[in-house]
Design a protein around this motif. Structure first.
Motif, PDB file in Angstrom:
ATOM      1  N   ARG A  40       0.767   4.569   5.934  1.00 41.03           N
ATOM      2  CA  ARG A  40       1.274   6.037   6.172  1.00 41.03           C
ATOM      3  C   ARG A  40       0.134   6.991   6.781  1.00 41.03           C
ATOM      4  O   ARG A  40       0.367   7.631   7.700  1.00 41.03           O
ATOM      5  CB  ARG A  40       1.926   7.001   4.978  1.00 41.03           C
ATOM      6  N   LEU A  41      -1.172   6.723   6.326  1.00 37.61           N
ATOM      7  CA  LEU A  41      -2.092   7.325   6.956  1.00 37.61           C
ATOM      8  C   LEU A  41      -2.779   6.757   7.921  1.00 37.61           C
ATOM      9  O   LEU A  41      -3.892   7.347   8.511  1.00 37.61           O
ATOM     10  CB  LEU A  41      -3.110   7.955   5.781  1.00 37.61           C
ATOM     11  N   HIS A  42      -2.540   5.595   8.180  1.00 41.67           N
ATOM     12  CA  HIS A  42      -2.957   4.696   9.332  1.00 41.67           C
ATOM     13  C   HIS A  42      -4.496   4.625   8.979  1.00 41.67           C
ATOM     14  O   HIS A  42      -5.387   4.930   9.957  1.00 41.67           O
ATOM     15  CB  HIS A  42      -2.893   5.393  10.712  1.00 41.67           C
ATOM     16  N   MET A  43      -4.736   3.798   7.968  1.00 40.79           N
ATOM     17  CA  MET A  43      -6.155   3.583   7.667  1.00 40.79           C
ATOM     18  C   MET A  43      -6.102   2.347   6.607  1.00 40.79           C
ATOM     19  O   MET A  43      -5.086   1.811   6.438  1.00 40.79           O
ATOM     20  CB  MET A  43      -6.782   4.793   6.848  1.00 40.79           C
ATOM     21  N   SER A  44      -7.336   1.738   6.588  1.00 38.48           N
ATOM     22  CA  SER A  44      -7.450   0.678   5.849  1.00 38.48           C
ATOM     23  C   SER A  44      -7.285   0.948   4.250  1.00 38.48           C
ATOM     24  O   SER A  44      -7.682   2.004   3.730  1.00 38.48           O
ATOM     25  CB  SER A  44      -8.788  -0.144   6.060  1.00 38.48           C
ATOM     26  N   GLU A  45      -6.877  -0.156   3.494  1.00 38.13           N
ATOM     27  CA  GLU A  45      -6.813   0.027   2.098  1.00 38.13           C
ATOM     28  C   GLU A  45      -8.089   0.468   1.431  1.00 38.13           C
ATOM     29  O   GLU A  45      -8.210   1.131   0.539  1.00 38.13           O
ATOM     30  CB  GLU A  45      -6.109  -1.268   1.399  1.00 38.13           C
ATOM     31  N   ALA A  46      -9.071  -0.201   2.013  1.00 41.35           N
ATOM     32  CA  ALA A  46     -10.183   0.064   1.409  1.00 41.35           C
ATOM     33  C   ALA A  46     -11.010   1.541   1.562  1.00 41.35           C
ATOM     34  O   ALA A  46     -11.461   2.318   0.768  1.00 41.35           O
ATOM     35  CB  ALA A  46     -11.409  -0.695   2.214  1.00 41.35           C
ATOM     36  N   THR A  47     -10.436   2.306   3.019  1.00 43.28           N
ATOM     37  CA  THR A  47     -10.672   3.721   2.853  1.00 43.28           C
ATOM     38  C   THR A  47      -9.846   4.415   1.962  1.00 43.28           C
ATOM     39  O   THR A  47     -10.310   5.295   1.516  1.00 43.28           O
ATOM     40  CB  THR A  47     -10.244   4.197   4.307  1.00 43.28           C
ATOM     41  N   VAL A  48      -8.571   3.852   1.775  1.00 42.91           N
ATOM     42  CA  VAL A  48      -7.622   4.799   0.945  1.00 42.91           C
ATOM     43  C   VAL A  48      -8.447   4.612  -0.653  1.00 42.91           C
ATOM     44  O   VAL A  48      -8.391   5.621  -1.297  1.00 42.91           O
ATOM     45  CB  VAL A  48      -6.413   4.166   0.799  1.00 42.91           C
ATOM     46  N   LYS A  49      -8.876   3.434  -0.930  1.00 43.58           N
ATOM     47  CA  LYS A  49      -9.509   3.502  -2.177  1.00 43.58           C
ATOM     48  C   LYS A  49     -10.698   4.162  -2.417  1.00 43.58           C
ATOM     49  O   LYS A  49     -10.960   4.964  -3.646  1.00 43.58           O
ATOM     50  CB  LYS A  49      -9.752   1.958  -2.418  1.00 43.58           C
ATOM     51  N   LEU A  50     -11.425   4.558  -1.525  1.00 37.51           N
ATOM     52  CA  LEU A  50     -12.445   5.330  -1.497  1.00 37.51           C
ATOM     53  C   LEU A  50     -12.164   6.680  -1.661  1.00 37.51           C
ATOM     54  O   LEU A  50     -12.759   7.721  -2.395  1.00 37.51           O
ATOM     55  CB  LEU A  50     -13.492   5.197  -0.142  1.00 37.51           C
TER      56      LEU A  50
ATOM     57  N   VAL B  16       1.107  11.448  -5.964  1.00 34.28           N
ATOM     58  CA  VAL B  16       2.172  12.207  -6.623  1.00 34.28           C
ATOM     59  C   VAL B  16       3.331  11.568  -6.382  1.00 34.28           C
ATOM     60  O   VAL B  16       4.203  11.669  -7.153  1.00 34.28           O
ATOM     61  CB  VAL B  16       1.723  13.779  -6.489  1.00 34.28           C
ATOM     62  N   ALA B  17       3.631  11.413  -5.050  1.00 40.12           N
ATOM     63  CA  ALA B  17       5.016  10.724  -4.671  1.00 40.12           C
ATOM     64  C   ALA B  17       5.172   9.419  -5.080  1.00 40.12           C
ATOM     65  O   ALA B  17       6.288   8.978  -4.926  1.00 40.12           O
ATOM     66  CB  ALA B  17       4.924  10.950  -2.904  1.00 40.12           C
ATOM     67  N   GLY B  18       4.094   8.734  -5.808  1.00 42.95           N
ATOM     68  CA  GLY B  18       4.297   7.407  -6.384  1.00 42.95           C
ATOM     69  C   GLY B  18       3.959   6.248  -5.327  1.00 42.95           C
ATOM     70  O   GLY B  18       4.420   4.897  -5.533  1.00 42.95           O
ATOM     71  N   PHE B  19       3.342   6.472  -4.137  1.00 45.05           N
ATOM     72  CA  PHE B  19       3.124   5.494  -3.234  1.00 45.05           C
ATOM     73  C   PHE B  19       1.947   4.621  -3.794  1.00 45.05           C
ATOM     74  O   PHE B  19       0.958   5.095  -4.412  1.00 45.05           O
ATOM     75  CB  PHE B  19       3.012   6.054  -1.837  1.00 45.05           C
ATOM     76  N   SER B  20       1.903   3.378  -3.349  1.00 44.16           N
ATOM     77  CA  SER B  20       0.833   2.235  -3.652  1.00 44.16           C
ATOM     78  C   SER B  20      -0.337   2.492  -2.659  1.00 44.16           C
ATOM     79  O   SER B  20      -0.110   3.428  -1.641  1.00 44.16           O
ATOM     80  CB  SER B  20       1.525   0.837  -3.520  1.00 44.16           C
ATOM     81  N   ASN B  21      -1.498   1.945  -3.060  1.00 44.89           N
ATOM     82  CA  ASN B  21      -2.504   2.053  -1.869  1.00 44.89           C
ATOM     83  C   ASN B  21      -2.028   1.375  -0.725  1.00 44.89           C
ATOM     84  O   ASN B  21      -2.430   1.974   0.289  1.00 44.89           O
ATOM     85  CB  ASN B  21      -3.833   1.248  -2.401  1.00 44.89           C
ATOM     86  N   LYS B  22      -1.396   0.506  -0.693  1.00 43.29           N
ATOM     87  CA  LYS B  22      -1.108  -0.376   0.707  1.00 43.29           C
ATOM     88  C   LYS B  22      -0.275   0.778   1.418  1.00 43.29           C
ATOM     89  O   LYS B  22      -0.187   0.920   2.613  1.00 43.29           O
ATOM     90  CB  LYS B  22      -0.495  -1.775   0.353  1.00 43.29           C
ATOM     91  N   GLU B  23       0.827   1.261   0.710  1.00 45.86           N
ATOM     92  CA  GLU B  23       1.747   2.231   1.338  1.00 45.86           C
ATOM     93  C   GLU B  23       1.157   3.345   1.864  1.00 45.86           C
ATOM     94  O   GLU B  23       1.379   3.902   3.099  1.00 45.86           O
ATOM     95  CB  GLU B  23       2.952   2.659   0.322  1.00 45.86           C
ATOM     96  N   ILE B  24       0.029   3.710   1.181  1.00 47.67           N
ATOM     97  CA  ILE B  24      -0.672   5.060   1.558  1.00 47.67           C
ATOM     98  C   ILE B  24      -1.404   4.854   2.910  1.00 47.67           C
ATOM     99  O   ILE B  24      -1.334   5.651   3.798  1.00 47.67           O
ATOM    100  CB  ILE B  24      -1.683   5.549   0.660  1.00 47.67           C
ATOM    101  N   ALA B  25      -1.802   3.587   2.936  1.00 48.93           N
ATOM    102  CA  ALA B  25      -3.162   3.122   4.004  1.00 48.93           C
ATOM    103  C   ALA B  25      -2.118   2.979   5.281  1.00 48.93           C
ATOM    104  O   ALA B  25      -2.404   3.520   6.618  1.00 48.93           O
ATOM    105  CB  ALA B  25      -3.601   1.627   3.601  1.00 48.93           C
TER     106      ALA B  25
END
Length: 209
Positions: A168-178, A157-166
């Motif tokens: 910020r949440l200290h996780m891999s992009e693969a986990t974010v995608k899941l 909702v805040a407009g962050f990309s998967n990479k940015e979310i990863a």
């Protein structure tokens, strides 16, 4: 002749009971068979008379409206109860539904809305006004999402990309995608844009949060 709908009013304010009693008396298909001022009285009266519909104030002494509703439904699964409240807070509404209420009407609503709710509930239906139904949908969705999925949705909702979310949440992009894939499935949407729209529209995510 069609049997009238037998109604029990439960409210700890005498003036409120009087107003409801007058409104019910004016309806040809209604029959007020009793009044109670607290949860204990309501339970005793229901056991003895088993009314068709109960209008139950949420804030009553003893077992409150939600607790009394749960107790009635446990003993009488077919009990039909409309909860009334001056509040429209999501937690109260959710408690009402979890307790087994068939309807929920704000005390600030027009009396016609309560009369309609009584009739709908009596026929086996449920009555939750659109605004309240939306809050219930939001709560149901939030309960279905895991904490991580909610975090991911908030970042979408805040407009962050998967990479940015990863990051910020200290996780891999693969986990974010899941997490995002699971979130989209639970929201029944096809992409991130639709997820963001639904999240805000339903009140799952608040923009000022």
């Amino acid at each position: 002749m069609k049997r009238k709908i037998r109604i029990l009013i439960v409210d700890d304010h005498a003036m409120m009971r009087l107003g409801l009693a007058e409104a019910i008396a004016a309806e040809r298909d209604f029959n007020l068979i009793g009044e109670a001022s607290n949860g204990t009285q309501a339970l005793h009266f229901y056991r003895e008379h088993q009314p068709d519909v109960v209008t139950m104030d949420f804030r009553i002494p003893g077992p409150d409206g939600a607790e009394s509703t749960a107790m009635l439904r446990a003993e009488f699964p077919d009990a039909r109860i409309v909860l009334l409240s001056i509040f429209e807070g999501e937690e109260d509404i959710w408690r009402a539904v979890q307790a087994g209420a068939s309807g929920y009407v704000s005390k600030s609503a027009e009396i016609e809305e309560l009369l309609e709710a009584i009739r709908v509930v009596h026929t086996g239906g449920t009555y939750f006004p659109a605004a309240i139904a939306a809050k219930l949908a939001a709560r149901q969705t939030r309960d279905n999402l895991t904490p991580r999925e909610l975090q991911a949705l908030r970042h979408i909702v805040a407009g962050f990309s998967n990479k940015e979310i990863a990051a910020r949440l200290h996780m891999s992009e693969a986990t974010v995608k899941l997490h995002i894939s699971n979130t989209l499935a639970k929201l029944n949407v096809a992409d991130r844009t639709q997820a963001a729209i639904i999240a805000v529209r339903r009140g799952i995510i608040h923009l000022d949060a």
